[in-house]
Design a protein around this motif. Structure first.
Motif, short mmCIF file in Angstrom:
data_model
loop_
_atom_site.label_atom_id
_atom_site.label_comp_id
_atom_site.label_asym_id
_atom_site.label_seq_id
_atom_site.Cartn_x
_atom_site.Cartn_y
_atom_site.Cartn_z
N ASN A 126 20.16 52.88 71.46
CA ASN A 126 20.12 54.25 71.62
C ASN A 126 21.57 54.67 71.87
N VAL A 127 22.02 55.02 70.99
CA VAL A 127 23.78 55.10 70.41
C VAL A 127 24.17 56.54 71.84
N GLU A 128 23.39 57.21 72.27
CA GLU A 128 23.80 58.31 72.78
C GLU A 128 23.22 57.85 74.55
N GLY A 309 28.28 44.39 68.63
CA GLY A 309 27.16 45.38 69.00
C GLY A 309 28.27 47.36 69.52
N ARG A 310 29.25 46.85 69.62
CA ARG A 310 30.07 48.24 70.12
C ARG A 310 29.70 49.26 69.44
N GLY A 311 30.21 49.03 68.30
CA GLY A 311 30.53 49.40 66.73
C GLY A 311 31.56 50.84 66.80
N MET A 312 32.15 51.89 65.91
CA MET A 312 33.49 52.89 66.08
C MET A 312 33.51 53.20 67.37
N TYR A 313 32.66 54.03 68.14
CA TYR A 313 32.47 53.93 69.57
C TYR A 313 31.98 54.06 70.21
N LYS A 334 27.54 50.42 76.67
CA LYS A 334 27.88 51.93 76.89
C LYS A 334 27.98 52.45 75.16
N ASN A 335 26.87 52.97 74.54
CA ASN A 335 26.89 54.18 73.25
C ASN A 335 27.13 52.56 72.70
N TRP A 336 26.40 52.08 72.79
CA TRP A 336 26.04 51.09 71.93
C TRP A 336 24.94 51.00 71.05
N PHE A 337 25.26 50.15 70.00
CA PHE A 337 23.85 50.63 68.73
C PHE A 337 23.36 49.58 69.09
N GLN A 338 23.67 48.33 69.74
CA GLN A 338 22.53 47.23 69.42
C GLN A 338 22.23 46.93 71.26
N LEU A 339 21.29 46.08 70.76
CA LEU A 339 21.20 45.56 72.86
C LEU A 339 21.12 43.91 71.99
N PHE A 340 21.12 42.81 72.84
CA PHE A 340 21.22 41.62 72.45
C PHE A 340 20.41 40.62 73.66
N GLU A 341 19.24 39.89 73.03
CA GLU A 341 18.46 38.83 73.98
C GLU A 341 19.73 37.83 73.66
N VAL A 342 19.98 37.31 74.99
CA VAL A 342 21.39 35.86 74.75
C VAL A 342 20.76 35.15 75.39
#
Length: 347
Positions: A126-128, A309-313, A334-342
């Motif tokens: 969730n980017v929010e 994962g960061r995107g533009m904003y 923070k405010n990323w649109f992706q979450l990763f299994e690493v």
């Protein structure tokens, strides 16, 4: 890679009186060396009126000389990383006491291993969500967020890993006067730090998230995790504070050092297999820390996650969660649109 941030202000103020002291260190500047290495402390005597001379390190007397004469020296071997005070206290025949003090900074004797965070699987985020804390508990993912716009956006919520959606029936928000920081969960209690309110809020975790109580502390709150017994808290410096989960009383304080110096800006934390993982704020790196000694064991390059994962904003990398039921590790920002299994691999 991590570069330690050294304070511009010395811990010990230099004396303004330039007249010779009865006994003083032969060196003018503060000292810095690695632990378990011999530091030769040379001492100058400027008076024959010294009755007793004490060499003190962190309030413990290392050596006492009675009616000292001639040249003095002492071989000090530091066993714990961190910054401390080393001092000479002269007691004169008149009964007057005079001190000469320096700072001694002891670095780690471990060169951190360099690893890289490799992406195993990508999930929506969730980017929010201004991610401040990320944690698995009993197989479920929970996230704590901050509120940079002061719009009442701070919350704790259960997150659907596959969709990134918040569980509205298992969420708890705070008003705009509170800026949420790190979270951790221990014995069905959620602990949530606040940035500048100097409060740790607690919640009972069951079918819902229910407010329970609050604790107070001095200073800022940043990251939070637990080792199954104690809460471990960061405050943006190189210090980690271990706290009692029942009272929030301080149990001990750990200083975090690499072989180059203190590592500050320790932010979101996670405890995994006997090591503390810490995001280093504003960097693309995570470090692992020995919880007994404070030594930095590894530096993990997460730049590929930031790129994807960061995107533009989006803001900085922040958020590590370990699912003990599967042994998998997840990261986001923070405010990323992706979450990763690493997974972490050697370079």
């Amino acid at each position: 890679l991590i570069r330690p941030l050294l304070s511009d202000n010395p811990i010990i103020d230099k004396p303004t009186d330039t007249s010779p002291k009865p006994a003083e260190f032969a060196f003018k500047d503060n000292l810095q060396t690695a632990i378990n290495q011999i530091v030769a402390i040379e001492i100058k005597l400027n008076s024959d009126e010294i009755k007793t001379l004490n060499l003190v390190f962190n309030d413990s007397i290392l050596k006492t000389w009675e009616s000292p004469k001639g040249k003095l020296s002492y071989e000090l071997i530091g066993e714990k990383v961190g910054a401390g005070k080393i001092g000479l206290t002269s007691t004169l025949l008149s009964g007057e006491t005079v001190s000469d003090t320096r700072m001694l900074r002891l670095l780690s004797d471990v060169v951190p291993e360099h690893l890289v965070a490799k992406i195993v699987k990508v999930y929506p985020h969730n980017v929010e969500s201004f991610t401040q804390g990320l944690e698995f508990y009993n197989g479920s993912l929970y996230e704590g967020t901050g509120d940079p716009g002061q719009r009442g956006k701070t919350l704790i919520t259960e997150v659907n890993l596959n969709s990134g959606e918040h569980n509205e029936d298992k969420s708890m928000g705070l008003d705009a006067t509170h800026f949420g920081e790190g979270i951790t969960i221990l014995n069905d209690i959620i602990y949530q730090l606040t940035w500048k309110n100097q409060k740790c809020l607690t919640y009972d975790l069951g079918e819902n998230i229910v407010p329970k109580s609050q604790f107070y502390y001095v200073g800022e709150g940043w990251g939070l995790c637990n080792d199954g017994t104690s809460l471990i808290m960061s405050n943006g410096t190189e210090r980690l504070t271990f706290r009692n989960p029942s009272t929030f009383a301080i149990e001990r304080v750990l200083e975090v050092y690499s072989d180059l110096g203190p590592v500050t800006n320790l932010n979101e934390l996670e405890y995994i297999d006997g090591k503390i993982y810490a995001n280093v704020w504003t960097t693309q790196s995570v470090i692992t820390i020995d919880p007994l000694t404070g030594k930095v064991l590894e530096e993990i390059d997460a730049s590929e996650l930031v790129k994807q994962g960061r995107g533009m904003y989006g803001e900085v990398l922040n958020g590590i969660a370990y699912n003990a039921e599967t042994g998998k590790i997840y990261m986001t920002g923070k405010n990323w649109f992706q979450l990763f299994e690493v997974k972490f691999e050697k370079l």
